[in-house]
Design a protein around this motif. Sequence first.
Motif, PDB file in Angstrom:
ATOM      1  N   SER A  14       0.794  -1.228   0.000  1.00  0.00           N
ATOM      2  CA  SER A  14       0.000   0.000   0.000  1.00  0.00           C
ATOM      3  C   SER A  14       0.828   1.281   0.000  1.00  0.00           C
ATOM      4  O   SER A  14       0.258   2.372   0.058  1.00  0.00           O
ATOM      5  N   ALA A  15       2.122   1.192  -0.098  1.00  0.00           N
ATOM      6  CA  ALA A  15       2.990   2.360   0.054  1.00  0.00           C
ATOM      7  C   ALA A  15       2.595   3.524  -0.845  1.00  0.00           C
ATOM      8  O   ALA A  15       2.636   4.681  -0.424  1.00  0.00           O
ATOM      9  N   ALA A  16       2.182   3.258  -2.051  1.00  0.00           N
ATOM     10  CA  ALA A  16       1.841   4.324  -2.991  1.00  0.00           C
ATOM     11  C   ALA A  16       0.598   5.100  -2.563  1.00  0.00           C
ATOM     12  O   ALA A  16       0.415   6.246  -2.975  1.00  0.00           O
ATOM     13  N   HIS A  17      -0.248   4.510  -1.731  1.00  0.00           N
ATOM     14  CA  HIS A  17      -1.513   5.142  -1.349  1.00  0.00           C
ATOM     15  C   HIS A  17      -1.505   5.710   0.075  1.00  0.00           C
ATOM     16  O   HIS A  17      -2.434   6.425   0.454  1.00  0.00           O
ATOM     17  N   ARG A  18      -0.487   5.407   0.847  1.00  0.00           N
ATOM     18  CA  ARG A  18      -0.454   5.828   2.257  1.00  0.00           C
ATOM     19  C   ARG A  18      -0.464   7.336   2.411  1.00  0.00           C
ATOM     20  O   ARG A  18      -1.248   7.881   3.186  1.00  0.00           O
ATOM     21  N   THR A  19       0.425   8.014   1.724  1.00  0.00           N
ATOM     22  CA  THR A  19       0.548   9.463   1.885  1.00  0.00           C
ATOM     23  C   THR A  19      -0.756  10.158   1.533  1.00  0.00           C
ATOM     24  O   THR A  19      -1.216  11.039   2.267  1.00  0.00           O
ATOM     25  N   GLU A  20      -1.370   9.763   0.439  1.00  0.00           N
ATOM     26  CA  GLU A  20      -2.635  10.362   0.026  1.00  0.00           C
ATOM     27  C   GLU A  20      -3.712  10.161   1.090  1.00  0.00           C
ATOM     28  O   GLU A  20      -4.424  11.098   1.464  1.00  0.00           O
ATOM     29  N   ALA A  21      -3.829   8.938   1.597  1.00  0.00           N
ATOM     30  CA  ALA A  21      -4.852   8.639   2.604  1.00  0.00           C
ATOM     31  C   ALA A  21      -4.590   9.408   3.899  1.00  0.00           C
ATOM     32  O   ALA A  21      -5.516   9.972   4.490  1.00  0.00           O
ATOM     33  N   LEU A  22      -3.345   9.461   4.338  1.00  0.00           N
ATOM     34  CA  LEU A  22      -3.030  10.188   5.575  1.00  0.00           C
ATOM     35  C   LEU A  22      -3.214  11.697   5.393  1.00  0.00           C
ATOM     36  O   LEU A  22      -3.655  12.386   6.314  1.00  0.00           O
ATOM     37  N   ILE A  84      -6.360  -0.186   2.495  1.00  0.00           N
ATOM     38  CA  ILE A  84      -4.897  -0.283   2.431  1.00  0.00           C
ATOM     39  C   ILE A  84      -4.269  -0.761   3.745  1.00  0.00           C
ATOM     40  O   ILE A  84      -3.052  -0.819   3.852  1.00  0.00           O
ATOM     41  N   CYS A  85      -5.108  -1.110   4.724  1.00  0.00           N
ATOM     42  CA  CYS A  85      -4.598  -1.571   6.017  1.00  0.00           C
ATOM     43  C   CYS A  85      -4.839  -3.062   6.221  1.00  0.00           C
ATOM     44  O   CYS A  85      -5.877  -3.589   5.832  1.00  0.00           O
ATOM     45  N   ASP A  86      -3.865  -3.711   6.842  1.00  0.00           N
ATOM     46  CA  ASP A  86      -4.057  -5.087   7.311  1.00  0.00           C
ATOM     47  C   ASP A  86      -4.860  -5.099   8.599  1.00  0.00           C
ATOM     48  O   ASP A  86      -5.595  -6.036   8.867  1.00  0.00           O
ATOM     49  N   ALA A  87      -4.696  -4.041   9.407  1.00  0.00           N
ATOM     50  CA  ALA A  87      -5.398  -3.972  10.685  1.00  0.00           C
ATOM     51  C   ALA A  87      -5.591  -2.511  11.088  1.00  0.00           C
ATOM     52  O   ALA A  87      -4.758  -1.652  10.794  1.00  0.00           O
ATOM     53  N   VAL A  88      -6.708  -2.272  11.770  1.00  0.00           N
ATOM     54  CA  VAL A  88      -7.020  -0.968  12.351  1.00  0.00           C
ATOM     55  C   VAL A  88      -7.557  -1.250  13.750  1.00  0.00           C
ATOM     56  O   VAL A  88      -8.397  -2.127  13.929  1.00  0.00           O
ATOM     57  N   ALA A  89      -7.056  -0.520  14.746  1.00  0.00           N
ATOM     58  CA  ALA A  89      -7.524  -0.693  16.120  1.00  0.00           C
ATOM     59  C   ALA A  89      -7.816   0.680  16.709  1.00  0.00           C
ATOM     60  O   ALA A  89      -7.207   1.677  16.308  1.00  0.00           O
ATOM     61  N   SER A  90      -8.755   0.737  17.637  1.00  0.00           N
ATOM     62  CA  SER A  90      -9.075   2.021  18.247  1.00  0.00           C
ATOM     63  C   SER A  90      -9.423   1.884  19.715  1.00  0.00           C
ATOM     64  O   SER A  90      -9.832   0.817  20.174  1.00  0.00           O
ATOM     65  N   VAL A  91      -9.258   2.994  20.417  1.00  0.00           N
ATOM     66  CA  VAL A  91      -9.673   3.130  21.809  1.00  0.00           C
ATOM     67  C   VAL A  91     -10.288   4.517  21.934  1.00  0.00           C
ATOM     68  O   VAL A  91      -9.735   5.500  21.457  1.00  0.00           O
ATOM     69  N   ASP A  92     -11.463   4.574  22.567  1.00  0.00           N
ATOM     70  CA  ASP A  92     -12.141   5.827  22.848  1.00  0.00           C
ATOM     71  C   ASP A  92     -12.375   5.893  24.351  1.00  0.00           C
ATOM     72  O   ASP A  92     -12.919   4.950  24.920  1.00  0.00           O
ATOM     73  N   PHE A  93     -11.965   7.001  24.982  1.00  0.00           N
ATOM     74  CA  PHE A  93     -12.119   7.096  26.430  1.00  0.00           C
ATOM     75  C   PHE A  93     -12.435   8.520  26.844  1.00  0.00           C
ATOM     76  O   PHE A  93     -12.112   9.474  26.146  1.00  0.00           O
ATOM     77  N   GLU A  94     -13.107   8.631  28.007  1.00  0.00           N
ATOM     78  CA  GLU A  94     -13.402   9.933  28.582  1.00  0.00           C
ATOM     79  C   GLU A  94     -12.210  10.405  29.404  1.00  0.00           C
ATOM     80  O   GLU A  94     -11.532   9.603  30.041  1.00  0.00           O
ATOM     81  N   TYR A  95     -12.007  11.706  29.393  1.00  0.00           N
ATOM     82  CA  TYR A  95     -10.939  12.270  30.223  1.00  0.00           C
ATOM     83  C   TYR A  95     -11.346  13.625  30.742  1.00  0.00           C
ATOM     84  O   TYR A  95     -12.322  14.190  30.322  1.00  0.00           O
TER      85      TYR A  95
END
Length: 95
Positions: A14-22, A84-95
Amino acid sequence: MIRHVVFFKFKPESAAHRTEALDQLRALPDKIDVIRSFEVGEDVLHSARSWDAVLIAAYDDLQALDIYTRHDDHVEVALKLREICDAVASVDFEY
């Protein structure tokens, strides 16, 4: 306040598409007014336990996070990142 943290592990081909997506991800604060803070960074260590990139954002509350999540501009870039990702993970928390 809600902190939204998302980790991205890109597919090797996915290297060719990373910069555009980010770059599209980095542009979201100009399009979605509920975003209070928004940082996108790429890993510099490249260790075995590293993810390739991270998003760290803040929202006033869960309703604002939901508005962000459903916003058309976010949905568009999220779909591109999932492709373009093999994995995506997330955490959402209150602060």
